[in-house]
Scaffold this active site. Structure first.
Site, PDB file in Angstrom:
ATOM      1  N   GLU A  50       0.892  -1.169   0.000  1.00 41.55           N
ATOM      2  CA  GLU A  50       0.000   0.000   0.000  1.00 41.55           C
ATOM      3  C   GLU A  50       0.918   1.204   0.000  1.00 41.55           C
ATOM      4  OE1 GLU A  50      -1.463   3.223   1.091  1.00 41.55           O
ATOM      5  OE2 GLU A  50      -1.867   2.304   3.039  1.00 41.55           O
TER       6      GLU A  50
ATOM      7  N   CYS B  75      -2.322   8.687   3.293  1.00 40.97           N
ATOM      8  CA  CYS B  75      -2.041   8.263   1.921  1.00 40.97           C
ATOM      9  C   CYS B  75      -3.233   8.484   1.001  1.00 40.97           C
ATOM     10  CB  CYS B  75      -1.608   6.807   1.895  1.00 40.97           C
ATOM     11  SG  CYS B  75      -2.773   5.703   2.705  1.00 40.97           S
TER      12      CYS B  75
END
Length: 535
Positions: A306, A340
């Site tokens: 990720e 993020c």
């Protein structure tokens, strides 16, 4: 045993004048806040004051390997990002400790994979219950080491605990298949089996949730883990280890090896190349992810990544301005822009542009308050370190030099070197750094566009694709844009999209695999086909 540097005999003399606000004292098994208020300006005091009354058992400073708390040959300081004061000294693990942790995890795996799904489920549920019981202390640890506002830290702990709850339930839903083959005397079975030892490398921005999202799935599947937490925020990972132990998670199933920035590269390489490791799960930058992929390639390990994002936030002319502004505030300024999935560039259609910018600026001035994460009312804490501030500052200066206009903010905050004013820029163009570099800070650049096709082209020009957001009241447009955005997650008229029940992950250079949801456990399972003949 590693201890608080403030009260180590030589450290107190050396660091006393540099970090006057940090007043922790050691007690067996962890750090304990000293009594009395911390000196210094209220807004810049060490976060030690916010740790007063914390359970000593949760403030661990050693590594956790094979069910034991183990010191390392060296230690490293963990700092309060608001003041720069040192919170404590933590075991600085190296390659030797990393390999020992992997071996402990492998030995435990040989037993853990035989534990019934029902029992694994029960243990994860106990861990979840302990997190809920200790949620206030865990939240304060997050705020102390990351600077995150306490209200958000409480939210993270609940989010973190819910992953353990979710995967405690998913542990009992790992089903296989029976396949009827063309041959009458054969039957085919598909089994799902745990992959093995998982190396888990986590970031500082969600120091608890990024662990449980991975570890919950791994343990539910029957895997064991070695966690290398970010050097900025090891206390959260170690607190989780203490609660895992209290929950009865067997020795070696959950291991934590903190290390300094200096040792991070070699420790990461050691656990990712160890032949006893079968799976790597990483959350962090795309640059680091590529390095870990290279390590994994040599032994063809399973990988979940990720990585970074450049999330577009598109506001079409048909959008409700108030809803769009509310979504922009939530998406952009959560954790001071250090997520993020945080919106990185705001694409606003010409017809609604001026109204949106005006309302956005007003909302920022009214609702955002910069301060110490422990102070009531704070919505924007410090950035994690001065390097992060320098990146935001560089992007703002670059944009202004190329014609962007500062609507509000635009400079470092007077509170200290790690604080930056929430900033809104307009007249932004695509040649500016802030439009093609992930900011990870409180900067909202607005680009004006004319057509839907133009907005999609700008959004999809990035080589990453984690999340994207857009606001529209046109049903046909909603379907078109949702399908055309090259991202793994889309928020339609919504700025907060993360949920334990939904798959989290990206496309392009934003990563591989999915976390959370019913799909998350599959990242830690291998499929085995068994053919029965002669029936």
């Amino acid at each position: 045993m590693a201890t608080c540097i403030w009260l180590r005999s030589c450290g107190a003399r050396r660091l006393g004048s540099t970090f006057p606000g940090c007043r922790l004292r050691p007690r067996a098994g962890g750090l304990v806040p000293a009594s009395g208020p911390a000196p210094g300006p209220a807004q810049l005091r060490c976060y030690a004051g916010g740790l007063a009354g914390l359970s000593a058992a949760l403030l661990r400073t050693d590594s956790f390997v094979g069910g034991r708390w183990l010191p390392a040959a060296a230690t490293f300081p963990v700092q309060d990002p608001a003041s720069g004061a040192a919170l404590g000294m933590v075991a600085d693990c190296g390659v030797r400790e990393a390999r020992a942790a992997v071996r402990a995890a492998y030995e435990a795996f040989c037993r853990w994979r035989e534990v019934s799904a029902k029992e694994r489920s029960s243990l994860l549920r106990k861990w979840y219950n302990l997190m809920i019981q200790n949620k206030d202390d865990l939240a304060r640890i997050i705020t102390a080491e990351s600077g995150k506002p306490l209200k958000e830290a409480h939210g993270e702990i609940l989010y973190s605990a819910f992953f353990l709850e979710w995967f405690s339930e998913e542990a009992r839903r790992v089903y296989g298949d029976i396949i009827y083959t063309p041959a009458k005397d054969r039957r085919a079975l598909v089994l799902k089996q745990p992959x093995g030892v998982a190396a888990v490398i986590t970031p500082w921005n969600f120091p608890s949730a990024m662990i449980t999202r991975k570890v919950g799935a791994a343990l539910a599947a029957g895997c064991t883990v070695v966690v290398k937490p970010a050097e900025d925020t090891p206390f959260s990972a170690l607190a989780l280890a203490e609660l895992a132990s209290q929950a009865g998670i067997p020795s070696g199933v959950y291991n934590v090896i903190p290390c300094s920035r200096k040792n991070a590269k070699e420790v990461g390489e050691a656990i990712c190349t160890d032949p006893l490791v079968s799976k790597i799960s990483f959350t962090g930058s795309t640059t680091t992810g590529k390095i870990l992929l290279h390590h994994a390639a040599n032994s063809v390990k399973r990988v979940s990544m990720e990585l970074g994002g450049l999330a577009p936030f598109i506001v079409f002319d048909s959008a409700n301005v108030d809803q769009a502004v509310a979504g922009a505030m939530a998406s952009k300024f959560r954790n001071t822009g250090q997520t993020c999935v945080c919106s990185n560039q705001f694409l606003v259609q010409r017809g609604i542009h001026d109204a949106f910018v005006k309302a956005f600026a007003e909302a920022m001035k009214k609702n955002l308050r910069v301060g110490n994460g422990f102070e009531e009312g704070t919505t924007q804490g410090p950035l994690i370190n001065e390097k992060a501030v320098e990146k935001v500052e560089k992007q703002v200066n670059d944009a202004v030099s190329k014609g962007a206009t500062v609507v509000t903010g635009g400079k470092r905050h007077q509170l200290g070197k790690n604080f930056f004013e929430p900033t809104l820029l307009c007249n932004v163009t695509q040649d500016m750094l802030c439009t093609h570099e992930e900011t990870f800070g409180p900067l909202a650049p607005v680009i004006k566009f004319d057509t839907e096709e133009e907005a999609i082209a700008i959004a999809n020009a990035a080589d990453v694709g984690l999340a994207g957001y857009f606001y529209s009241q046109d049903p046909a447009q909603i379907w078109r844009v949702a399908e055309q955005l090259e991202v793994g997650m889309v928020g339609v008229n919504e700025g907060l999209i993360s949920s334990v029940e939904c798959p989290f992950g990206g496309v392009k250079q934003s990563g591989l695999g999915r976390e959370g949801s019913k799909y998350g456990i599959d990242e830690y399972l291998e499929l085995k086909y068994v053919c029965y003949g002669g029936l």
